[in-house]
Design a protein around this motif. Sequence first.
Motif, PDB file in Angstrom:
ATOM      1  N   LEU A   1      -4.340 -11.346  -2.134  1.00 24.84           N
ATOM      2  CA  LEU A   1      -4.362 -12.175  -0.926  1.00 24.84           C
ATOM      3  C   LEU A   1      -2.938 -12.621  -0.588  1.00 24.84           C
ATOM      4  O   LEU A   1      -2.514 -12.614   0.578  1.00 24.84           O
ATOM      5  CB  LEU A   1      -5.285 -13.377  -1.176  1.00 24.84           C
ATOM      6  N   GLU A   2      -2.217 -12.958  -1.644  1.00 24.14           N
ATOM      7  CA  GLU A   2      -0.826 -13.370  -1.442  1.00 24.14           C
ATOM      8  C   GLU A   2      -0.036 -12.222  -0.828  1.00 24.14           C
ATOM      9  O   GLU A   2       0.717 -12.410   0.143  1.00 24.14           O
ATOM     10  CB  GLU A   2      -0.215 -13.788  -2.794  1.00 24.14           C
ATOM     11  N   ALA A   3      -0.245 -11.007  -1.370  1.00 20.48           N
ATOM     12  CA  ALA A   3       0.463  -9.831  -0.856  1.00 20.48           C
ATOM     13  C   ALA A   3       0.160  -9.628   0.620  1.00 20.48           C
ATOM     14  O   ALA A   3       1.060  -9.366   1.436  1.00 20.48           O
ATOM     15  CB  ALA A   3       0.067  -8.609  -1.664  1.00 20.48           C
ATOM     16  N   LEU A   4      -1.117  -9.785   0.973  1.00 20.94           N
ATOM     17  CA  LEU A   4      -1.533  -9.569   2.363  1.00 20.94           C
ATOM     18  C   LEU A   4      -0.870 -10.582   3.280  1.00 20.94           C
ATOM     19  O   LEU A   4      -0.313 -10.233   4.335  1.00 20.94           O
ATOM     20  CB  LEU A   4      -3.066  -9.685   2.449  1.00 20.94           C
ATOM     21  N   LEU A   5      -0.888 -11.854   2.873  1.00 18.77           N
ATOM     22  CA  LEU A   5      -0.381 -12.909   3.749  1.00 18.77           C
ATOM     23  C   LEU A   5       1.149 -12.840   3.862  1.00 18.77           C
ATOM     24  O   LEU A   5       1.723 -13.158   4.908  1.00 18.77           O
ATOM     25  CB  LEU A   5      -0.830 -14.274   3.226  1.00 18.77           C
ATOM     26  N   LEU A   6       1.798 -12.383   2.784  1.00 19.15           N
ATOM     27  CA  LEU A   6       3.258 -12.279   2.813  1.00 19.15           C
ATOM     28  C   LEU A   6       3.715 -11.257   3.853  1.00 19.15           C
ATOM     29  O   LEU A   6       4.766 -11.410   4.471  1.00 19.15           O
ATOM     30  CB  LEU A   6       3.783 -11.903   1.424  1.00 19.15           C
TER      31      LEU A   6
ATOM     32  N   LYS B   1      -4.694  -3.350   2.974  1.00 14.47           N
ATOM     33  CA  LYS B   1      -4.179  -3.832   4.267  1.00 14.47           C
ATOM     34  C   LYS B   1      -2.711  -4.228   4.122  1.00 14.47           C
ATOM     35  O   LYS B   1      -1.889  -3.958   5.017  1.00 14.47           O
ATOM     36  CB  LYS B   1      -5.024  -5.026   4.716  1.00 14.47           C
ATOM     37  N   ALA B   2      -2.374  -4.831   3.003  1.00 10.28           N
ATOM     38  CA  ALA B   2      -0.985  -5.214   2.758  1.00 10.28           C
ATOM     39  C   ALA B   2      -0.096  -3.980   2.764  1.00 10.28           C
ATOM     40  O   ALA B   2       1.007  -3.999   3.319  1.00 10.28           O
ATOM     41  CB  ALA B   2      -0.869  -5.948   1.424  1.00 10.28           C
ATOM     42  N   CYS B   3      -0.595  -2.908   2.154  1.00 13.15           N
ATOM     43  CA  CYS B   3       0.122  -1.643   2.165  1.00 13.15           C
ATOM     44  C   CYS B   3       0.378  -1.189   3.590  1.00 13.15           C
ATOM     45  O   CYS B   3       1.494  -0.844   3.974  1.00 13.15           O
ATOM     46  CB  CYS B   3      -0.712  -0.559   1.489  1.00 13.15           C
ATOM     47  N   GLU B   4      -0.720  -1.212   4.368  1.00 13.30           N
ATOM     48  CA  GLU B   4      -0.652  -0.722   5.740  1.00 13.30           C
ATOM     49  C   GLU B   4       0.393  -1.499   6.528  1.00 13.30           C
ATOM     50  O   GLU B   4       1.252  -0.934   7.196  1.00 13.30           O
ATOM     51  CB  GLU B   4      -2.042  -0.878   6.373  1.00 13.30           C
ATOM     52  N   PHE B   5       0.316  -2.838   6.406  1.00 11.80           N
ATOM     53  CA  PHE B   5       1.260  -3.674   7.150  1.00 11.80           C
ATOM     54  C   PHE B   5       2.679  -3.410   6.690  1.00 11.80           C
ATOM     55  O   PHE B   5       3.607  -3.354   7.479  1.00 11.80           O
ATOM     56  CB  PHE B   5       0.926  -5.152   6.975  1.00 11.80           C
ATOM     57  N   SER B   6       2.831  -3.251   5.356  1.00 14.40           N
ATOM     58  CA  SER B   6       4.171  -3.053   4.811  1.00 14.40           C
ATOM     59  C   SER B   6       4.756  -1.729   5.286  1.00 14.40           C
ATOM     60  O   SER B   6       5.945  -1.628   5.529  1.00 14.40           O
ATOM     61  CB  SER B   6       4.134  -3.057   3.284  1.00 14.40           C
ATOM     62  N   LEU B   7       3.919  -0.703   5.424  1.00 13.01           N
ATOM     63  CA  LEU B   7       4.417   0.614   5.793  1.00 13.01           C
ATOM     64  C   LEU B   7       4.929   0.654   7.227  1.00 13.01           C
ATOM     65  O   LEU B   7       5.694   1.538   7.592  1.00 13.01           O
ATOM     66  CB  LEU B   7       3.314   1.664   5.593  1.00 13.01           C
ATOM     67  N   ASP B   8       4.493  -0.318   8.060  1.00 13.86           N
ATOM     68  CA  ASP B   8       4.950  -0.361   9.440  1.00 13.86           C
ATOM     69  C   ASP B   8       6.472  -0.481   9.503  1.00 13.86           C
ATOM     70  O   ASP B   8       7.111   0.000  10.426  1.00 13.86           O
ATOM     71  CB  ASP B   8       4.322  -1.539  10.178  1.00 13.86           C
ATOM     72  N   GLU B   9       7.002  -1.130   8.541  1.00 18.21           N
ATOM     73  CA  GLU B   9       8.457  -1.345   8.538  1.00 18.21           C
ATOM     74  C   GLU B   9       9.011  -0.813   7.230  1.00 18.21           C
ATOM     75  O   GLU B   9       9.500  -1.546   6.384  1.00 18.21           O
ATOM     76  CB  GLU B   9       8.752  -2.834   8.676  1.00 18.21           C
ATOM     77  N   ALA B  10       8.856   0.514   7.065  1.00 17.23           N
ATOM     78  CA  ALA B  10       9.148   1.133   5.774  1.00 17.23           C
ATOM     79  C   ALA B  10      10.606   0.989   5.359  1.00 17.23           C
ATOM     80  O   ALA B  10      11.498   1.598   5.934  1.00 17.23           O
ATOM     81  CB  ALA B  10       8.769   2.604   5.836  1.00 17.23           C
ATOM     82  N   THR B  11      10.834   0.147   4.387  1.00 16.27           N
ATOM     83  CA  THR B  11      12.146   0.046   3.766  1.00 16.27           C
ATOM     84  C   THR B  11      11.934   0.411   2.304  1.00 16.27           C
ATOM     85  O   THR B  11      10.786   0.601   1.864  1.00 16.27           O
ATOM     86  CB  THR B  11      12.687  -1.384   3.850  1.00 16.27           C
ATOM     87  N   ASN B  12      12.990   0.486   1.542  1.00 17.63           N
ATOM     88  CA  ASN B  12      12.847   0.797   0.132  1.00 17.63           C
ATOM     89  C   ASN B  12      12.053  -0.278  -0.592  1.00 17.63           C
ATOM     90  O   ASN B  12      11.230   0.003  -1.454  1.00 17.63           O
ATOM     91  CB  ASN B  12      14.221   0.953  -0.529  1.00 17.63           C
ATOM     92  N   ASP B  13      12.324  -1.536  -0.197  1.00 18.79           N
ATOM     93  CA  ASP B  13      11.601  -2.659  -0.828  1.00 18.79           C
ATOM     94  C   ASP B  13      10.105  -2.542  -0.603  1.00 18.79           C
ATOM     95  O   ASP B  13       9.298  -2.677  -1.526  1.00 18.79           O
ATOM     96  CB  ASP B  13      12.093  -3.989  -0.245  1.00 18.79           C
ATOM     97  N   THR B  14       9.747  -2.301   0.672  1.00 18.29           N
ATOM     98  CA  THR B  14       8.319  -2.243   0.975  1.00 18.29           C
ATOM     99  C   THR B  14       7.673  -1.048   0.304  1.00 18.29           C
ATOM    100  O   THR B  14       6.524  -1.093  -0.100  1.00 18.29           O
ATOM    101  CB  THR B  14       8.060  -2.189   2.489  1.00 18.29           C
ATOM    102  N   ARG B  15       8.425   0.049   0.174  1.00 16.92           N
ATOM    103  CA  ARG B  15       7.895   1.213  -0.537  1.00 16.92           C
ATOM    104  C   ARG B  15       7.486   0.842  -1.974  1.00 16.92           C
ATOM    105  O   ARG B  15       6.394   1.147  -2.432  1.00 16.92           O
ATOM    106  CB  ARG B  15       8.959   2.307  -0.599  1.00 16.92           C
TER     107      ARG B  15
END
Lengths: 206, 811
Positions: free
Chosen positions: A20-25, B609-623
Motif C-alpha cells: 500500500l505504501e508503494a502504491l501511494l508513494l 498498480k504501483a509497478c504500472e504507475f512507476s513505469l510511466d516515468e521509467a527511470t533507473n530508480d523506478t526500474r
Amino acid sequence: MTANPVIYIVDDDPVVLASLEALLLTQQFEVRSFSNAQLLLEKIRPTDVGCIITDLQMPEMDGIALQANLVERASHLSLIMVTGYANVPVTVEVMKRGAVSLLEKPYDAIQLIAEVKRAVTVSRQSFEIAQQSREALEKIKQLTAEELSIMECAVSGLPNKAISHNLAISGRTIDRRRQSALRKTNVNSIGEFAVLLATAKKAGEI
Amino acid sequence: MLVEDIKLSESLESLQRQVRRYRSLVLAIAENVWVADPDGQRTEVVHGESVTSVEPGWVAVSDRLNAMHPDDRISLERKIVKSLATFEIFRHEARILDDSHKGKQISLLAVPVRNETGEVEEWIGLTEDITLLKEQSSRIADELEWRRVSFEQSLDPIVVLESDGSVFACNASFCRVLGYSRDELKRMFAWDWDLVYDKEYLLERLAGNKAPDTKFETRHRCKNGQTIDLEVGVFPFELQGKRLIYCLHRDISQRKEHERKILRQTELQKIVAYTASHLVESGPDEQLIIKALNDFRGKFGIDGHLNYDFNESTSTLDLVSSDGFSEESLRNLAKCPITKVPEQHDLIREKMCYSVQEFGLCPAEVAIQQHVVGSCCIPLVDGGKLIGVLTLISFTQRQFDSDVLGALFTLASLLASTKQRIRSDTALRENQTKVAAAVAALRDSDERFRQLAEHIVDVFWIYDVVAQKYLYVSPAFNLLFSVSAEEFSGTTAEYLSFLHEDDRPAFLAARHRQLNGHETVEEYRILSSDGKQRWIIDRATPIMNSVGFVYRLVGVLRDVTERVAAQDKLAVQQSELLHVSRLNTLGLMSAAISHELNQPLSAIANFAKACEFSLDEATNDTRALCAEYLRQINSQSLRAGEILRRLLDFGKRSPARMAAIDINQVLQDSVALAGVDLRNRGIRVEWQLQSGLRAIEGDRIQLQQVFVNLFANAADAMDDVAQGRKLILLRSFGQPGKIVVEMEDQGCGITNELREKLFIPFNSTKQRGSGIGLSICKTIVDAHRGEITAREAQEHGTIFSVVLPAGGTQL
C-alpha cells in the motif's frame, strides 16, 4: 496555515502495508505506515490534516476501536476502512461514525487513490471549518453579555421594540449596543453577524 | 413181628429222632440255656453262661437278680412274678452288672415246659447277649433323629412327593415359604402350587418317564398369591416299595430378580437406542417425535401419558411455571377434574419448583379424586438453559424405578438435542445422521464380529523349528485353506504359497521374530483354491527349551475376513463423517478464510498498480522499484496458492493415509488454518514446540482437524475473557515412547461433571456448537492409538492434552 496532508496507513500484515505504501508513494503522497493502531494514535496531533487507511480486522485495537478513538479526539483526519470481509451491519456502523469510505479487499487501486484524494479534501475542509469557527468564536467572545443577548434576539428576527420590551432596556441603549457589537466583530450587517455566530457555535459554547 | 411192635418201634424211632434234634439244638446254644423250677426260685445253668459268667449248676434267682444293673432289677422281678403267675412266655431285656461295668445288655427268654397233664414242670430259658444289637439300634435311632432334624430344620424348603403328586412329607421351611400349614399341604398336589408346569407334565415326571433331569427351575405360587422363584433338585427313592420323590428347593428369587433386572435393562437400552435412532432420523418433525415417544412408552409398558413441551413461548410452559404447579396445570397434568387438591399439594409445588430450578428430577405423587397418580417431570436442558419439560403421568404407578427414570433422562437429553437440532442448520443435521449411521455401523460390525466369534473355527498349528516344517495343523485347516490337514505337506514354502504375495514378506519377518523368541500377532490374506481371499489373524508363540533355544512354534489362526471388511467399511464411513465435519468447520471459517486470502491478493494488486504507475516515468530508480514489486507479487501469489492448497487439503475427501509425520509441522499448519479467526477474535497464540521430536505415524489432515477443532474450542471458551488477556499456549514435547501436545486456554475452565461428558457427541454447552467437535477429536486420536484428555489449568482455563505414540525416526 494547515500542514501538508499525510496518509497514515495501518495494517497488521507487513506485506500488505508495504504494498500500500508503494502504491501511494507513486502518487507523491506523504505516507506513514504503522503495524498497529496504538502506535498511530501516539503519533498524530490535533492539527493534522490528511487521511488514515486502516484494516478493519486487527489484533488488539481493531478498526472500529481506532475510529471511536479518533471521534473522541475530534481529529480532522479522514478515515478509509479496508476489510477482507465486510458485512452490512459493520459497514453501516463504520459509515455512520463518519468514515469517508469502506473498501473491500482486494480493492481497485485507482478507486483507492480517488478515495484518498477525496478523503484529504474532506479532512482539509473539516480543518478549515474548524479554523474558521475558532476565529469566529474569538470575535464573539469580545462582546459583553448584554451585547450578546441583544444580538441573539436581533439575529432571531425580533424588531428593536420587542427586544426593548423583552429585556426591559431602552431603545436607544439597544441601538448603541448593536452598533458596538457590529464594530467589535468587524461585520457590516446583522445578516453577516448571524453567519459569524453560527460558525462560532460549531467551535463550542459561547 | 406184631403190628403193634412195628408201630411201637416206629413211634420210638420218631421220638428218638425228636430227642436228637432237640439235643443238637440245645448243644448248639447250650452255653446260654438254663432251666428253672416251676416256682422260679432257682435256675440250673446247664453248661454255664458265657454272657453273665455263671458257672454250670444251680443258682438262686435272687443271686441272678443281684447280678443285674440296679435300675433294671425291679422291672425284671415284676416280669418274673407276672410270668410265674400266668405261665406266659417270659421275655425281658436287662443290663448286667459286670466287673468292667460296661453295661452289657442281655435278653432273657423263658418258656414253660408242661407234662402230659398240662402242669408246668419247669421253665427252659435262654440268655442272649444283645449289647451289639442294642448299640446298633441306638445308632440307627440317632441317625434317624439326625436326619429328621436336618430334614425338618433345613432352611431350604423340602417336600417329599408320592408318585401321584400328593405330599408324603414336607419340612417347616416348605410350609413357611408357601404359607400353607402342613395339614393343608397334605391335601394338596404338586401342580396346585407349581406355576410353570401343568399336572400332566408333573405326573409324567413323578412317574419317572421324563428325562433324568435332576435339577430344574420353576416358580411357585404361595398361599397369599405371591410368587417365588425356586430351583428344585429332584432325587427319587423307594421306601417300603413305594416310589417317592425327594424335592429340595432353593430360593432363587433374588438371582431371578437380578436376571430380570438385567434383562429389563437390556430391553430398556434397546428401546432407548431404538428411540434415539428414531429421533435422529425424525429430526425436527413433531409427528415423528411423538410417535417415537409413544413407541417408547408402549415398549416399556408405561400406562399413562408421556409428553414433551418445548418452552418456545412462555405460554406453553404453563404446565410447570416458575412458581411450581398451578391448580390449572395440575388439572392438565392429571387430565381429570379436580374437586379437592390434597394437602401435600403445597409440598409438591415446592419440590417441583425446586427441582425445575435445579434442573433436577421431580417425582411427585398427586392424589386426585381417589386416583393415585404418579408423575414425574424431567426438564429438557440445552446449553445450561431450560428449554422445556418431559412429563410422565401414570394412573397406576405411584413411583418409577431407577431404570425407568434413567431411561427417561436419556430420552430427555435426546429430546433436548433434537430441539437443538431444530435450530441448527441442515449441514449439522446431516452430520448427526452420519454419526448415527457410524454408530449403527459400529453396532452392526460389533454384532457381526460376535456372530463370527461364535461360529469361528480356529486352526491350531505346531511348527518344528529344526525340521522347518509344520508338525501339526488342526482339521479346521481345511475350512480356511481348502486343503485338508493330511494333504498339507507342512513346508513353509507350501504355506507361503497360500498367502497373498504382498503379505509374504511381513509373514517371513514375523517368523524371524518368532525364532528370536518373540510372540507375534500378524494379519495376512490367504487365497484359497476357489480364488477367494480371506483375512487371517495368526498368533504365534515360540517354545524354548531349557537353554533358551526356540525349538518349536505354536499358534492359532483365525478367520477375520468379516471383521476386516466391517472395519474397512467403518473406516470409510468414519472418513466420510470426518470429511463432512471438516466441511462444516470450513463453512464456519469462511469469513476468516476470505480475509486470509484477500491479504496477499490485495498486496498483489497494490504492487501491480504501483509497478504500472512507476513505469510511466521509467527511470533507473523506478526500474529497480518495479523489479522489487514484481518479486513481491510473485511471492504473494505463491502465498495465496499455499493458503488455497491448505484449504483444499483440509476440505478434501480422503481416506486416512498413515505416514510418518512431524507433529510440529501439523501444529504450524493448524495455526495457519485457525490463526486468522483467532487473530480476528483478539486471541494470541504462543507456542513452545520442542524441536527434534520423533516422527509419529498418522494422518496429517485428520490431526490438523483435531488441533483446528481444539483451537476453535479454546477460542469459544475465552469469549468472556477481557481483550488482551486472550491467550492460547501451545506446547509440544516428548516423553518416553510418546509425544505430547498441550493446548492451554485462559477460559472459565471445566467442571468435573462436564469433563466426564466432554467427548460425548451432541453434548455441547455452546449455543452454536454442534457438540461433535470434541467427539470427533477423540475419534481421530483413538484411531491414532493416542489419548485425549482435559484438565483444569493451574490458575484458570483448561488444558487439553493429546498424547500420541512416537514412531521410529528422529526428525
